[in-house]
Design a protein around this motif. Structure first.
Motif, PDB file in Angstrom:
ATOM      1  N   ASN A  65       0.848  -1.197   0.000  1.00 53.48           N
ATOM      2  CA  ASN A  65       0.000   0.000   0.000  1.00 53.48           C
ATOM      3  C   ASN A  65       0.880   1.242   0.000  1.00 53.48           C
ATOM      4  N   PRO A  66       0.381   2.343  -0.532  1.00 51.68           N
ATOM      5  CA  PRO A  66       1.161   3.588  -0.450  1.00 51.68           C
ATOM      6  C   PRO A  66       1.245   4.046   0.997  1.00 51.68           C
ATOM      7  N   PRO A  67       2.313   4.775   1.368  1.00 55.91           N
ATOM      8  CA  PRO A  67       2.462   5.192   2.760  1.00 55.91           C
ATOM      9  C   PRO A  67       1.365   6.124   3.236  1.00 55.91           C
ATOM     10  N   ILE A  68       0.814   6.924   2.342  1.00 55.89           N
ATOM     11  CA  ILE A  68      -0.274   7.822   2.729  1.00 55.89           C
ATOM     12  C   ILE A  68      -1.413   7.625   1.741  1.00 55.89           C
ATOM     13  N   ASP A  69      -2.508   7.032   2.198  1.00 59.53           N
ATOM     14  CA  ASP A  69      -3.643   6.764   1.327  1.00 59.53           C
ATOM     15  C   ASP A  69      -4.381   8.054   0.992  1.00 59.53           C
ATOM     16  N   ASP A  71      -7.292   9.016   1.571  1.00 63.17           N
ATOM     17  CA  ASP A  71      -8.132   9.594   2.617  1.00 63.17           C
ATOM     18  C   ASP A  71      -7.335   9.955   3.868  1.00 63.17           C
ATOM     19  N   GLY A  72      -6.003   9.834   3.784  1.00 66.40           N
ATOM     20  CA  GLY A  72      -5.177  10.246   4.909  1.00 66.40           C
ATOM     21  C   GLY A  72      -4.773   9.139   5.849  1.00 66.40           C
ATOM     22  N   LEU A  73      -5.433   7.965   5.763  1.00 68.64           N
ATOM     23  CA  LEU A  73      -5.012   6.837   6.589  1.00 68.64           C
ATOM     24  C   LEU A  73      -3.689   6.307   6.042  1.00 68.64           C
ATOM     25  N   SER A  74      -2.776   6.009   6.925  1.00 63.75           N
ATOM     26  CA  SER A  74      -1.452   5.578   6.490  1.00 63.75           C
ATOM     27  C   SER A  74      -1.218   4.132   6.903  1.00 63.75           C
ATOM     28  N   TRP A  75      -1.039   3.253   5.906  1.00 61.53           N
ATOM     29  CA  TRP A  75      -0.890   1.810   6.116  1.00 61.53           C
ATOM     30  C   TRP A  75      -1.988   1.296   7.049  1.00 61.53           C
ATOM     31  N   PRO A  76      -3.250   1.448   6.697  1.00 58.89           N
ATOM     32  CA  PRO A  76      -4.312   1.039   7.619  1.00 58.89           C
ATOM     33  C   PRO A  76      -4.432  -0.475   7.694  1.00 58.89           C
ATOM     34  N   SER A  77      -4.920  -0.966   8.825  1.00 59.02           N
ATOM     35  CA  SER A  77      -5.255  -2.375   8.935  1.00 59.02           C
ATOM     36  C   SER A  77      -6.602  -2.590   8.248  1.00 59.02           C
ATOM     37  N   MET A 129      -7.733  -0.764  25.741  1.00 55.70           N
ATOM     38  CA  MET A 129      -7.195  -1.264  24.485  1.00 55.70           C
ATOM     39  C   MET A 129      -7.550  -0.349  23.324  1.00 55.70           C
ATOM     40  N   LEU A 130      -8.724   0.237  23.362  1.00 56.30           N
ATOM     41  CA  LEU A 130      -9.103   1.189  22.316  1.00 56.30           C
ATOM     42  C   LEU A 130      -8.213   2.434  22.367  1.00 56.30           C
ATOM     43  N   PHE A 131      -7.804   2.824  23.572  1.00 52.37           N
ATOM     44  CA  PHE A 131      -6.884   3.958  23.687  1.00 52.37           C
ATOM     45  C   PHE A 131      -5.477   3.563  23.224  1.00 52.37           C
ATOM     46  N   PHE A 132      -5.018   2.381  23.651  1.00 50.30           N
ATOM     47  CA  PHE A 132      -3.677   1.939  23.272  1.00 50.30           C
ATOM     48  C   PHE A 132      -3.519   1.823  21.750  1.00 50.30           C
ATOM     49  N   THR A 133      -4.621   1.606  21.061  1.00 53.53           N
ATOM     50  CA  THR A 133      -4.566   1.424  19.602  1.00 53.53           C
ATOM     51  C   THR A 133      -5.257   2.560  18.869  1.00 53.53           C
ATOM     52  N   LYS A 134      -5.322   3.731  19.483  1.00 52.04           N
ATOM     53  CA  LYS A 134      -6.036   4.854  18.863  1.00 52.04           C
ATOM     54  C   LYS A 134      -5.367   5.345  17.587  1.00 52.04           C
ATOM     55  N   GLY A 135      -4.151   4.909  17.329  1.00 55.56           N
ATOM     56  CA  GLY A 135      -3.480   5.285  16.090  1.00 55.56           C
ATOM     57  C   GLY A 135      -4.202   4.817  14.848  1.00 55.56           C
ATOM     58  N   TYR A 136      -5.003   3.755  14.979  1.00 53.38           N
ATOM     59  CA  TYR A 136      -5.790   3.290  13.830  1.00 53.38           C
ATOM     60  C   TYR A 136      -6.883   4.280  13.455  1.00 53.38           C
ATOM     61  N   GLU A 137      -7.285   5.111  14.406  1.00 53.12           N
ATOM     62  CA  GLU A 137      -8.362   6.068  14.161  1.00 53.12           C
ATOM     63  C   GLU A 137      -7.846   7.439  13.759  1.00 53.12           C
ATOM     64  N   ARG A 204       0.788   3.996  18.445  1.00 58.38           N
ATOM     65  CA  ARG A 204      -0.463   3.569  19.054  1.00 58.38           C
ATOM     66  C   ARG A 204      -1.209   2.579  18.149  1.00 58.38           C
ATOM     67  N   ARG A 205      -0.497   1.537  17.793  1.00 59.06           N
ATOM     68  CA  ARG A 205      -1.051   0.431  17.011  1.00 59.06           C
ATOM     69  C   ARG A 205      -0.335  -0.831  17.470  1.00 59.06           C
ATOM     70  N   PHE A 206      -0.810  -1.974  17.038  1.00 56.16           N
ATOM     71  CA  PHE A 206      -0.038  -3.190  17.255  1.00 56.16           C
ATOM     72  C   PHE A 206       1.165  -3.122  16.330  1.00 56.16           C
ATOM     73  N   GLN A 207       2.363  -3.268  16.901  1.00 54.98           N
ATOM     74  CA  GLN A 207       3.568  -2.973  16.138  1.00 54.98           C
ATOM     75  C   GLN A 207       4.677  -3.978  16.409  1.00 54.98           C
ATOM     76  N   VAL A 208       5.675  -3.941  15.543  1.00 60.41           N
ATOM     77  CA  VAL A 208       7.015  -4.421  15.841  1.00 60.41           C
ATOM     78  C   VAL A 208       7.926  -3.203  15.677  1.00 60.41           C
ATOM     79  N   GLN A 209       8.982  -3.152  16.445  1.00 65.69           N
ATOM     80  CA  GLN A 209       9.804  -1.930  16.472  1.00 65.69           C
ATOM     81  C   GLN A 209      10.426  -1.630  15.121  1.00 65.69           C
ATOM     82  N   GLU A 210      10.811  -2.688  14.393  1.00 61.99           N
ATOM     83  CA  GLU A 210      11.436  -2.475  13.092  1.00 61.99           C
ATOM     84  C   GLU A 210      10.480  -1.777  12.125  1.00 61.99           C
ATOM     85  N   ARG A 211       9.218  -2.217  12.115  1.00 65.43           N
ATOM     86  CA  ARG A 211       8.239  -1.604  11.220  1.00 65.43           C
ATOM     87  C   ARG A 211       7.900  -0.185  11.652  1.00 65.43           C
ATOM     88  N   LEU A 212       7.776   0.013  12.949  1.00 60.12           N
ATOM     89  CA  LEU A 212       7.474   1.347  13.469  1.00 60.12           C
ATOM     90  C   LEU A 212       8.543   2.349  13.033  1.00 60.12           C
TER      91      LEU A 212
END
Length: 278
Positions: A65-69, A71-77, A129-137, A204-212
């Protein structure tokens, strides 16, 4: 003339010594050719024959996926758009489903979900958990807003020691640490606080450090088109501290260098020196 020479003079000429006629040259009569040489088949390295994620994943998240879609979402799940577009009623229903799942987990772990200390825990955990992953929103356009400015500055810009908190996607336990971001502008600069907000959005997403690390660098490069971007993250992973090998002093460092930071050793060394890492 000898008898042998006289005898040879009456022998019919050899067909090989005669020139080919035009019709013979154009005929389809097969001609003798050398046997084809078949190269020895190359055997794949053993690690490419293993059924591992490295060999089975269809594409890299950085190329799929492109880094910035648009609609502004970046690499969305897969569920990010549904989550960001949900209304209040749908959001409440999502929280209730998470809470019910937590009740099941607590029960299977041997707890009584009806005792006083755990009565509200499923919903507390759901909200946490919704706060910890608020980066998806979070929409990258709303994070950056209009904080890209024209500026004739061509030296290094660094913001370091930005605190981040994230969740390891392998064990769903926290990892936390600091991110250091540097770039060399190409007639555009970004508001300094936006570098921290960019790191927060991806953390604020489920991550691995390398990808982050790489997501922060590629997104900044896409937004500013600078001469180069450098990102370093140093973090402690609770999956190594509280379980598994249980090594409390271990620090994981990752880096991503783009543009002149990757191509020029002196530029990279200057960045690391300013971070105090050399």
């Amino acid at each position: 003339m000898s008898d042998n020479q006289d005898h040879r003079s009456h022998l019919p000429p050899s067909p090989l010594s005669q020139p080919l006629t035009g019709s013979e040259r154009d005929s389809d009569t097969p001609k003798a050719t050398l046997a084809p040489v078949h190269p020895k088949p190359v055997r794949e390295p053993y690690y490419k024959r293993l059924n591992t994620p490295l060999n089975t994943r269809p594409a890299s998240p950085y190329t799929l996926n492109p880094p910035i879609d648009s609609d502004g979402l970046s690499w969305p799940s897969l569920g990010a758009r549904a989550r960001i577009e949900s209304n209040e009623e749908e959001a409440k229903a999502r929280e209730d489903r998470i809470a019910e799942a937590v009740k099941t987990i607590l029960t299977e772990l041997g707890e009584d979900v009806n005792r006083e200390g755990l009565l509200e825990t499923p919903h507390r955990y759901a909200r946490a958990m919704l706060f910890f992953t608020k980066g998806y929103e979070e929409n990258i356009k709303d994070v950056i807003k209009r904080a890209v400015f024209e500026e004739d500055h061509d030296e290094m810009v660094i913001v370091k020691d930005i605190e981040i908190y994230s969740l390891c996607e392998h064990h769903l336990v926290p990892f936390f640490g600091k991110v250091h971001i540097g770039y060399i502008p190409n007639k555009k600069v970004l508001g300094l606080s936006k570098l921290a907000r960019l790191a927060e959005m991806y953390a604020r997403r489920f991550q691995v450090q390398e990808r982050l690390t790489k997501q922060i660098a590629i997104a900044l490069s896409e937004i500013l088109q600078p001469r180069g971007v450098a990102v370093v993250i140093e973090a402690t992973h609770m999956c190594m501290v509280s379980r598994g090998v249980q090594k409390s002093g271990a620090i994981t460092s990752t880096s991503c260098m783009l543009g002149c930071f990757r191509a020029q050793q002196k530029t990279r060394d200057e960045f690391l020196t300013l971070l105090g890492r050399r």
